[in-house]
Design an enzyme around this catalytic site. Structure first.
Site, PDB file in Angstrom:
ATOM      1  N   HIS A  19      71.449 -78.191 -34.408  1.00 10.58           N
ATOM      2  CA  HIS A  19      70.765 -77.017 -34.959  1.00 10.58           C
ATOM      3  C   HIS A  19      71.721 -75.852 -35.179  1.00 10.58           C
ATOM      4  O   HIS A  19      71.494 -75.032 -36.072  1.00 10.58           O
ATOM      5  CB  HIS A  19      69.580 -76.632 -34.063  1.00 10.58           C
ATOM      6  N   HIS A  42      63.837 -86.753 -41.429  1.00 11.67           N
ATOM      7  CA  HIS A  42      63.194 -87.131 -40.162  1.00 11.67           C
ATOM      8  C   HIS A  42      62.855 -85.825 -39.439  1.00 11.67           C
ATOM      9  O   HIS A  42      63.608 -85.363 -38.583  1.00 11.67           O
ATOM     10  CB  HIS A  42      64.119 -87.993 -39.314  1.00 11.67           C
ATOM     11  N   SER A  97      64.505 -78.826 -36.201  1.00 13.32           N
ATOM     12  CA  SER A  97      65.316 -78.621 -37.403  1.00 13.32           C
ATOM     13  C   SER A  97      64.523 -78.011 -38.555  1.00 13.32           C
ATOM     14  O   SER A  97      64.943 -77.015 -39.161  1.00 13.32           O
ATOM     15  CB  SER A  97      65.933 -79.952 -37.851  1.00 13.32           C
ATOM     16  N   GLU A 115      58.207 -87.143 -42.525  1.00 12.37           N
ATOM     17  CA  GLU A 115      57.990 -87.660 -41.168  1.00 12.37           C
ATOM     18  C   GLU A 115      57.055 -88.861 -41.294  1.00 12.37           C
ATOM     19  O   GLU A 115      56.077 -88.815 -42.038  1.00 12.37           O
ATOM     20  CB  GLU A 115      57.394 -86.554 -40.274  1.00 12.37           C
ATOM     21  N   ASP A 139      58.448 -92.532 -45.433  1.00 10.88           N
ATOM     22  CA  ASP A 139      59.762 -92.934 -44.926  1.00 10.88           C
ATOM     23  C   ASP A 139      60.837 -91.998 -45.511  1.00 10.88           C
ATOM     24  O   ASP A 139      60.932 -91.860 -46.733  1.00 10.88           O
ATOM     25  CB  ASP A 139      60.012 -94.388 -45.347  1.00 10.88           C
ATOM     26  N   GLY A 140      61.605 -91.388 -44.647  1.00  5.41           N
ATOM     27  CA  GLY A 140      62.586 -90.399 -45.092  1.00  5.41           C
ATOM     28  C   GLY A 140      63.724 -90.984 -45.920  1.00  5.41           C
ATOM     29  O   GLY A 140      64.256 -90.321 -46.815  1.00  5.41           O
ATOM     30  N   ASP A 160      68.308 -87.359 -39.610  1.00  5.55           N
ATOM     31  CA  ASP A 160      68.311 -87.307 -38.146  1.00  5.55           C
ATOM     32  C   ASP A 160      67.340 -88.333 -37.564  1.00  5.55           C
ATOM     33  O   ASP A 160      66.343 -87.980 -36.931  1.00  5.55           O
ATOM     34  CB  ASP A 160      67.917 -85.866 -37.733  1.00  5.55           C
TER      35      ASP A 160
HETATM   36  N1  SAM Z   1      65.016 -83.549 -36.909  1.00  8.86           N
HETATM   37  C1  SAM Z   1      64.180 -83.213 -35.768  1.00  8.86           C
HETATM   38  C2  SAM Z   1      64.768 -81.993 -35.090  1.00  8.86           C
HETATM   39  O1  SAM Z   1      66.005 -81.856 -35.057  1.00  8.86           O
HETATM   40  O2  SAM Z   1      64.003 -81.145 -34.631  1.00  8.86           O
HETATM   41  C3  SAM Z   1      64.071 -84.348 -34.793  1.00  8.86           C
HETATM   42  C4  SAM Z   1      63.745 -85.666 -35.402  1.00  8.86           C
HETATM   43  S1  SAM Z   1      63.600 -86.981 -34.270  1.00  8.86           S
HETATM   44  C5  SAM Z   1      65.228 -87.252 -33.742  1.00  8.86           C
HETATM   45  C6  SAM Z   1      63.350 -88.327 -35.366  1.00  8.86           C
HETATM   46  C7  SAM Z   1      61.977 -88.339 -36.047  1.00  8.86           C
HETATM   47  O3  SAM Z   1      62.013 -89.307 -37.091  1.00  8.86           O
HETATM   48  C8  SAM Z   1      60.825 -88.763 -35.157  1.00  8.86           C
HETATM   49  O4  SAM Z   1      59.822 -87.776 -35.207  1.00  8.86           O
HETATM   50  C9  SAM Z   1      60.302 -90.072 -35.767  1.00  8.86           C
HETATM   51  O5  SAM Z   1      58.903 -90.209 -35.692  1.00  8.86           O
HETATM   52  C10 SAM Z   1      60.743 -89.930 -37.195  1.00  8.86           C
HETATM   53  N2  SAM Z   1      60.971 -91.183 -37.935  1.00  8.86           N
HETATM   54  C11 SAM Z   1      61.385 -92.389 -37.485  1.00  8.86           C
HETATM   55  N3  SAM Z   1      61.613 -93.220 -38.512  1.00  8.86           N
HETATM   56  C12 SAM Z   1      61.352 -92.520 -39.643  1.00  8.86           C
HETATM   57  C13 SAM Z   1      61.464 -92.812 -41.019  1.00  8.86           C
HETATM   58  N4  SAM Z   1      61.868 -93.998 -41.455  1.00  8.86           N
HETATM   59  N5  SAM Z   1      61.149 -91.837 -41.904  1.00  8.86           N
HETATM   60  C14 SAM Z   1      60.735 -90.612 -41.488  1.00  8.86           C
HETATM   61  N6  SAM Z   1      60.614 -90.278 -40.196  1.00  8.86           N
HETATM   62  C15 SAM Z   1      60.932 -91.213 -39.286  1.00  8.86           C
END
Ligand code: SAM
Length: 283
Positions: A19, A42, A97, A115, A139-140, A160
């Site tokens: 961050h 993500h 983030s 997400e 899906d991201g 992320d």
């Molecule tokens: N970026 C956030 C932050 O820094 O505050 C933290 C994100 S956390 C490490 C990862 C997130 O990705 C989780 O909430 C999870 O549910 C989500 N996730 C997992 N696979 C994903 C995908 N293929 N596409 C989008 N989100 C996904």
């Protein structure tokens, strides 16, 4: 299978390096009046309650953001980051983030947040409500490619994932290669974990991914890394890194002293290390 919940880890050392880099990159984008776009592949839930059961169970924030808040900071960039966090911490909250980024958007800027988790997306929709921001339950990796190149070409993508599965390292690499083909001027920030022998099954995969991407792509790449203990520690993740493509000119100078200060504050008795190192410099 989506089992990762960021609430257990919000405000830990990994969030701080991620961050802080994000904050400093957005500050650079704000230097011009021209609009920018922020894409978070993500996003997580956006805002985290440090009094929650999840947060209290691991207590990771205590060795992360709580230490930063109690430290005297002289580095200017880190001090501004700390000030940005202060009103949240005062309410026992931590901005993730996408929340942090959304507080830094000007009226000309936009954000696209993705997400996939069925309950995290609901929390995200509750937490981030802004006409500048579009939230997608998708899906991201697929989403960022579908949205690229965006109409606003100055922009930053944060990737992320939780890296719960080995295949996510390969998904990141493939996504970034395709993304930079479609949108060559994008600033891309990839967070990755540094693991110990306790995480034997995935150990070395981050380093392999960083190496593969920085050698395959003919794009300036800056590697920022912070570990807070030595490899003998009994936790699985000893630190983390941010691999940045197309980072702004001399961005290493913006963050070097802040990362050093984070290492001073977060490391166990000076153990671990940090670096801000260009793997490939721009022409
Ligand atoms: N970026 C956030 C932050 O820094 O505050 C933290 C994100 S956390 C490490 C990862 C997130 O990705 C989780 O909430 C999870 O549910 C989500 N996730 C997992 N696979 C994903 C995908 N293929 N596409 C989008 N989100 C996904």
């Amino acid at each position: 299978m989506l089992s990762y919940l960021h609430g257990f880890h919000a405000g830990n050392h990994a969030d701080l390096i991620k961050h802080f880099c994000l904050f400093a990159l957005i500050e650079r984008l704000q230097k011009k009046n021209k609009p920018f776009i922020y894409i978070d592949t993500h996003s997580g839930a956006g805002l985290y309650d440090l009094s929650s059961e999840q947060s209290q169970k691991t207590g990771e924030y205590a060795n992360g953001v709580a230490r930063l808040m109690n430290a005297a900071v002289t580095d200017n960039a880190l001090q501004r980051f700390k000030q940005q966090l202060e009103p949240f911490i005062a309410q026992r909250l931590y901005p993730g983030s996408c929340y942090l980024a959304s507080t830094m958007l000007r009226e000309q800027d936009r954000a696209q947040l993705m997400e996939l988790h069925p309950t995290e997306i609901q929390a995200l929709r509750q937490n981030v409500k802004s006409p500048l921001t579009h939230i997608h339950h998708r899906d991201g990796f697929e989403g960022v490619l579908a949205l690229s190149p965006p109409d606003i070409r100055r922009g930053l993508v944060l990737i992320d994932p939780p890296y719960e599965q080995r295949r996510e390292y390969q998904q990141v690499a493939q996504c970034v290669i395709s993304l930079l083909k479609k949108w060559p001027q994008a600033i891309v920030a990839i967070w990755y974990p540094i693991l110990t022998a306790r995480a034997a099954e995935k150990r070395g995969l981050s380093e392999k991914m960083v190496n593969e991407l920085s050698t395959t792509l003919d794009v300036a790449s800056l590697d920022v890394r912070l570990t807070v203990d030595d490899q003998q520690t009994d936790v699985g993740m000893v630190g983390s890194g941010m691999l940045l493509f197309n980072a702004p000119w001399q961005f290493d100078k913006d963050i070097h002293s802040g990362i050093k200060t984070l290492h001073d504050i977060l490391s166990e008795q000076g153990k671990g290390h940090f670096h801000c190192q260009w793997l490939k410099e721009s022409d």
